[in-house]
Scaffold this motif. Structure first.
Motif, PDB file in Angstrom:
ATOM      1  N   VAL A 176       0.839  -1.206   0.000  1.00 50.60           N
ATOM      2  CA  VAL A 176       0.000   0.000   0.000  1.00 50.60           C
ATOM      3  C   VAL A 176       0.867   1.246   0.000  1.00 50.60           C
ATOM      4  O   VAL A 176       0.677   2.162  -0.807  1.00 50.60           O
ATOM      5  CB  VAL A 176      -0.962   0.015   1.213  1.00 50.60           C
ATOM      6  CG1 VAL A 176      -1.616   1.381   1.378  1.00 50.60           C
ATOM      7  CG2 VAL A 176      -2.026  -1.068   1.059  1.00 50.60           C
ATOM      8  N   PHE A 177       1.846   1.286   0.895  1.00 47.63           N
ATOM      9  CA  PHE A 177       2.687   2.476   0.995  1.00 47.63           C
ATOM     10  C   PHE A 177       3.567   2.654  -0.246  1.00 47.63           C
ATOM     11  O   PHE A 177       3.823   3.779  -0.662  1.00 47.63           O
ATOM     12  CB  PHE A 177       3.509   2.455   2.283  1.00 47.63           C
ATOM     13  CG  PHE A 177       2.635   2.505   3.509  1.00 47.63           C
ATOM     14  CD1 PHE A 177       1.647   3.460   3.640  1.00 47.63           C
ATOM     15  CD2 PHE A 177       2.777   1.571   4.515  1.00 47.63           C
ATOM     16  CE1 PHE A 177       0.817   3.501   4.753  1.00 47.63           C
ATOM     17  CE2 PHE A 177       1.958   1.602   5.634  1.00 47.63           C
ATOM     18  CZ  PHE A 177       0.980   2.567   5.754  1.00 47.63           C
ATOM     19  N   GLN A 178       3.989   1.550  -0.828  1.00 47.04           N
ATOM     20  CA  GLN A 178       4.749   1.625  -2.077  1.00 47.04           C
ATOM     21  C   GLN A 178       3.883   2.201  -3.198  1.00 47.04           C
ATOM     22  O   GLN A 178       4.326   3.063  -3.967  1.00 47.04           O
ATOM     23  CB  GLN A 178       5.269   0.231  -2.470  1.00 47.04           C
ATOM     24  CG  GLN A 178       6.040   0.210  -3.778  1.00 47.04           C
ATOM     25  CD  GLN A 178       7.341   1.002  -3.701  1.00 47.04           C
ATOM     26  OE1 GLN A 178       7.998   1.033  -2.664  1.00 47.04           O
ATOM     27  NE2 GLN A 178       7.716   1.620  -4.801  1.00 47.04           N
ATOM     28  N   ALA A 179       2.639   1.727  -3.301  1.00 47.10           N
ATOM     29  CA  ALA A 179       1.719   2.218  -4.336  1.00 47.10           C
ATOM     30  C   ALA A 179       1.453   3.711  -4.166  1.00 47.10           C
ATOM     31  O   ALA A 179       1.448   4.469  -5.133  1.00 47.10           O
ATOM     32  CB  ALA A 179       0.407   1.440  -4.302  1.00 47.10           C
ATOM     33  N   LEU A 180       1.283   4.134  -2.925  1.00 45.29           N
ATOM     34  CA  LEU A 180       1.055   5.563  -2.661  1.00 45.29           C
ATOM     35  C   LEU A 180       2.303   6.374  -3.012  1.00 45.29           C
ATOM     36  O   LEU A 180       2.206   7.433  -3.618  1.00 45.29           O
ATOM     37  CB  LEU A 180       0.666   5.775  -1.197  1.00 45.29           C
ATOM     38  CG  LEU A 180      -0.708   5.278  -0.797  1.00 45.29           C
ATOM     39  CD1 LEU A 180      -0.877   5.344   0.709  1.00 45.29           C
ATOM     40  CD2 LEU A 180      -1.798   6.068  -1.498  1.00 45.29           C
ATOM     41  N   SER A 181       3.456   5.856  -2.647  1.00 46.00           N
ATOM     42  CA  SER A 181       4.715   6.551  -2.934  1.00 46.00           C
ATOM     43  C   SER A 181       4.910   6.713  -4.442  1.00 46.00           C
ATOM     44  O   SER A 181       5.288   7.795  -4.915  1.00 46.00           O
ATOM     45  CB  SER A 181       5.873   5.770  -2.341  1.00 46.00           C
ATOM     46  OG  SER A 181       7.094   6.359  -2.691  1.00 46.00           O
ATOM     47  N   GLU A 182       4.624   5.653  -5.187  1.00 45.78           N
ATOM     48  CA  GLU A 182       4.764   5.722  -6.645  1.00 45.78           C
ATOM     49  C   GLU A 182       3.806   6.726  -7.256  1.00 45.78           C
ATOM     50  O   GLU A 182       4.173   7.447  -8.186  1.00 45.78           O
ATOM     51  CB  GLU A 182       4.545   4.333  -7.249  1.00 45.78           C
ATOM     52  CG  GLU A 182       5.681   3.381  -6.975  1.00 45.78           C
ATOM     53  CD  GLU A 182       5.372   1.960  -7.404  1.00 45.78           C
ATOM     54  OE1 GLU A 182       4.288   1.691  -7.975  1.00 45.78           O
ATOM     55  OE2 GLU A 182       6.236   1.082  -7.136  1.00 45.78           O
ATOM     56  N   ARG A 183       2.599   6.783  -6.744  1.00 44.41           N
ATOM     57  CA  ARG A 183       1.617   7.711  -7.285  1.00 44.41           C
ATOM     58  C   ARG A 183       1.995   9.170  -7.006  1.00 44.41           C
ATOM     59  O   ARG A 183       1.781  10.040  -7.823  1.00 44.41           O
ATOM     60  CB  ARG A 183       0.228   7.397  -6.739  1.00 44.41           C
ATOM     61  CG  ARG A 183      -0.365   6.169  -7.408  1.00 44.41           C
ATOM     62  CD  ARG A 183      -1.800   5.982  -6.994  1.00 44.41           C
ATOM     63  NE  ARG A 183      -2.452   5.011  -7.841  1.00 44.41           N
ATOM     64  CZ  ARG A 183      -2.615   3.740  -7.546  1.00 44.41           C
ATOM     65  NH1 ARG A 183      -2.149   3.267  -6.399  1.00 44.41           N
ATOM     66  NH2 ARG A 183      -3.237   2.924  -8.360  1.00 44.41           N
ATOM     67  N   PHE A 184       2.565   9.406  -5.819  1.00 46.97           N
ATOM     68  CA  PHE A 184       2.933  10.778  -5.476  1.00 46.97           C
ATOM     69  C   PHE A 184       4.281  11.198  -6.046  1.00 46.97           C
ATOM     70  O   PHE A 184       4.555  12.382  -6.170  1.00 46.97           O
ATOM     71  CB  PHE A 184       2.937  10.974  -3.946  1.00 46.97           C
ATOM     72  CG  PHE A 184       1.556  11.096  -3.381  1.00 46.97           C
ATOM     73  CD1 PHE A 184       0.771  12.185  -3.659  1.00 46.97           C
ATOM     74  CD2 PHE A 184       1.045  10.113  -2.548  1.00 46.97           C
ATOM     75  CE1 PHE A 184      -0.516  12.299  -3.150  1.00 46.97           C
ATOM     76  CE2 PHE A 184      -0.221  10.210  -2.016  1.00 46.97           C
ATOM     77  CZ  PHE A 184      -0.999  11.303  -2.321  1.00 46.97           C
ATOM     78  N   SER A 185       5.124  10.245  -6.418  1.00 44.54           N
ATOM     79  CA  SER A 185       6.440  10.605  -6.934  1.00 44.54           C
ATOM     80  C   SER A 185       6.373  11.190  -8.339  1.00 44.54           C
ATOM     81  O   SER A 185       7.318  11.824  -8.789  1.00 44.54           O
ATOM     82  CB  SER A 185       7.359   9.389  -6.918  1.00 44.54           C
ATOM     83  OG  SER A 185       6.912   8.421  -7.845  1.00 44.54           O
ATOM     84  N   CYS A 186       5.255  11.004  -9.001  1.00 42.76           N
ATOM     85  CA  CYS A 186       5.127  11.538 -10.353  1.00 42.76           C
ATOM     86  C   CYS A 186       4.840  13.051 -10.355  1.00 42.76           C
ATOM     87  O   CYS A 186       4.971  13.688 -11.387  1.00 42.76           O
ATOM     88  CB  CYS A 186       4.000  10.811 -11.112  1.00 42.76           C
ATOM     89  SG  CYS A 186       2.356  11.197 -10.496  1.00 42.76           S
ATOM     90  N   CYS A 187       4.485  13.603  -9.190  1.00 47.76           N
ATOM     91  CA  CYS A 187       4.052  15.015  -9.131  1.00 47.76           C
ATOM     92  C   CYS A 187       5.210  15.957  -8.899  1.00 47.76           C
ATOM     93  O   CYS A 187       6.034  15.837  -8.127  1.00 47.76           O
ATOM     94  CB  CYS A 187       3.026  15.194  -8.035  1.00 47.76           C
ATOM     95  SG  CYS A 187       1.622  14.077  -8.218  1.00 47.76           S
TER      96      CYS A 187
END
Length: 94
Positions: free
Chosen positions: A83-94
């Motif tokens: 879960v935390f990896q998925a969130l990190s990946e989603r926010f790293s694109c911004c």
């Protein structure tokens, strides 16, 4: 990668302040805990603890195993890491 609906379900399971408290104050120790232990430590009724644990288990935040007559719950570290990896990946694109 986790689907959006899985992340939404994760956050819904943690929408309760008491479930957040249970996860943070009881399960971050990496140990297994029984329903009665959770009820005592969270200062809630046994039936209420059972309900909260069922919700957390249904959303894969906790896993359980039966030992004798007790069911022991433990944090699902692998799922939480995902879960935390998925969130990190989603926010790293911004």
């Amino acid at each position: 990668m986790l689907e959006n609906q899985q992340l939404i379900s994760f956050f819904k399971a943690l929408a309760s302040e008491k479930r957040q408290e249970i996860l943070i104050q009881i399960f971050l120790d990496g140990e297994s805990h029984s329903v009665s232990e959770v009820a005592e430590r969270a200062n809630i009724a046994l039936s209420t603890a059972s309900t909260h644990l069922t919700i957390l288990k249904r959303e894969k935040i906790l896993v359980s195993e039966k030992k004798g007559k007790d069911v022991l719950y433990q944090g699902n570290r692998k799922y939480l890491a995902n879960v935390f990896q998925a969130l990190s990946e989603r926010f790293s694109c911004c």
